[in-house]
Design an enzyme around this catalytic site. Structure first.
Site, PDB file in Angstrom:
ATOM      1  N   THR A  38       0.822  -1.214   0.000  1.00 44.83           N
ATOM      2  CA  THR A  38       0.000   0.000   0.000  1.00 44.83           C
ATOM      3  C   THR A  38       0.853   1.259   0.000  1.00 44.83           C
ATOM      4  O   THR A  38       0.430   2.303  -0.496  1.00 44.83           O
ATOM      5  CB  THR A  38      -0.932  -0.031   1.236  1.00 44.83           C
ATOM      6  OG1 THR A  38      -1.831  -1.114   1.061  1.00 44.83           O
ATOM      7  CG2 THR A  38      -1.723   1.239   1.404  1.00 44.83           C
ATOM      8  N   THR A 118       1.571  -4.400   4.205  1.00 43.66           N
ATOM      9  CA  THR A 118       1.452  -4.686   5.646  1.00 43.66           C
ATOM     10  C   THR A 118       0.834  -6.060   5.943  1.00 43.66           C
ATOM     11  O   THR A 118       0.994  -6.567   7.048  1.00 43.66           O
ATOM     12  CB  THR A 118       0.612  -3.608   6.360  1.00 43.66           C
ATOM     13  OG1 THR A 118      -0.695  -3.596   5.794  1.00 43.66           O
ATOM     14  CG2 THR A 118       1.256  -2.244   6.248  1.00 43.66           C
TER      15      THR A 118
HETATM   16  C1  SIN Z   1      -0.412  -5.428   1.052  1.00 46.32           C
HETATM   17  O1  SIN Z   1      -0.159  -6.052   2.061  1.00 46.32           O
HETATM   18  O2  SIN Z   1       0.316  -5.431   0.038  1.00 46.32           O
HETATM   19  C2  SIN Z   1      -1.670  -4.618   0.964  1.00 46.32           C
HETATM   20  C3  SIN Z   1      -2.070  -4.021   2.263  1.00 46.32           C
HETATM   21  C4  SIN Z   1      -1.080  -3.033   2.823  1.00 46.32           C
HETATM   22  O3  SIN Z   1       0.035  -2.841   2.376  1.00 46.32           O
HETATM   23  O4  SIN Z   1      -1.502  -2.377   3.813  1.00 46.32           O
END
Ligand code: SIN
Length: 355
Positions: A38, A118
């Protein structure tokens, strides 16, 4: 000007520079390895914080959103992957681990920052915590809001992560996670909330410290062995043994064990209820799996607390391993690495008690 006064002024200047962590003529060199997530995500509208697309912007654009980085570090950036992190696999960890080791071997490099989605950031972080062979800082960061959002959290997270990776204070503390001003240990940290910016928590131990004005304030140290002190070496590995996670619930039965064995699992981590408790049918099926040579680890779905060896389940008799307070997803990583070294459950239990 008298020599003594000149000497005093030079000393004052040196102390002032040491106080800011900057050397007289050099900024730290920090390698930024971008993997997507993200923090590199975007949406058509600046109010879209859910339902955006992760991993659309390249590392140059992500870095360009933080002009202040130029004041605190020299950056060498590389786009290693461009993924939403639910697509991260053990094969990616091996590539990344080797890349991190290689970067840190360069004496000019002070530390590494990895930008990451995340959703599985904690897994990549723990894998690196167990396999990186350096005491230089490795810091993972990401964001909960995409780069295009009002109040995107990525830029400050990235700034703090680069500052942290450039400091001597972060050395020797294993792989760190920097999110929302908090400095957390890779071993203890998990994503606890689907959308909040303070989602990363270490439920049993809390953060190691915090970032303020680009400087770390540490209050705790990781107690368990990591990085240079582990017996795991990523550079020699081409694949990790397959380890499956099963999930316990009221009415769960042996069918998950059957599927894991059919899929070729060499290890099974059971995310059990409470203190890793097992329904009778699952326990019997896991005992059969163990008799066939599959390693079985009892962990808990509760999200915190210790799964006690022989606490309610006779691990000694069944040849099982207790996960201590590792989450099922972290226990899976340690078990996979352990299986690259041994298939003796007692030796593997010692690893769970050590790392
Ligand atoms: C991911 O994990 O690539 C999408 C969600 C995020 O980064 O918060």
């Amino acid at each position: 000007m008298p020599t003594a006064l000149r000497l005093l002024l030079a000393l004052l200047l040196l102390f002032a520079m040491l106080g800011t962590g900057l050397s007289a003529d050099k900024k730290p060199l920090v390698v930024v390895l971008a993997t997507g997530g993200t923090i590199a995500g975007g949406a058509d509208s600046d109010t879209t914080t859910i339902g955006y697309k992760a991993a659309v912007f390249g590392v140059d654009r992500v870095l360009a959103s933080v002009p202040a980085l130029a004041k605190v570090a020299d950056i060498r950036a590389e786009q290693v992957f461009q993924l939403a992190s639910e697509n991260m696999t053990p094969a990616h960890w091996l590539i990344l681990g080797k890349r991190v080791n290689q970067a840190l071997k360069d004496p000019a490099v002070s530390g590494v920052v990895i930008t990451h989605g995340t959703d599985t950031l904690e897994e990549t972080a723990y894998f690196l915590h167990l396999t990186v062979k350096s005491d230089k800082p490795v810091v993972l960061t990401g964001s909960m809001r995409p780069a295009t959002a009002i109040s995107a959290d990525g830029p400050l997270n990235l700034y703090n992560a680069v500052c942290l990776a450039g400091t001597a204070e972060a050395r020797g503390k294993g792989v760190l996670i920097l999110m929302n001003d908090a400095i957390l240990s890779a071993r203890d940290t998990t994503k606890t909330n689907t959308f909040a910016t303070d989602t990363f928590r270490a439920p049993d131990s809390g953060p190691l410290g915090f970032m303020q004005l680009g400087r770390p304030l540490f209050y705790r140290l990781p107690a368990r062995a990591h990085t240079l002190a582990t017996e795991f070496a990523v550079d020699a590995l081409t694949a990790l043994p397959q380890v499956e996670i099963l999930y316990g619930y009221a009415g769960s039965n042996a069918s998950q064990v059957t599927s894991a064995l059919a899929a070729g699992a060499k290890g099974i981590v059971n995310a059990g209820t409470g203190n890793g408790s097992l329904p009778d049918g699952t326990k019997a099926a896991l005992a059969q799996a163990r008799a066939r040579g599959v390693l079985v680890v009892r962990s808990s779905r509760t999200g915190s607390g210790v799964v006690t060896r022989n606490g309610g389940v006779d691990d000694d008799a069944l040849g099982f391993v207790a996960a201590d307070n590792l989450t099922p997803q972290k226990a899976r990583i340690l078990l996979a690495l352990a299986l690259t070294v041994t298939s003796d459950p007692l030796r593997i239990q010692r690893m769970f008690d050590t790392y």
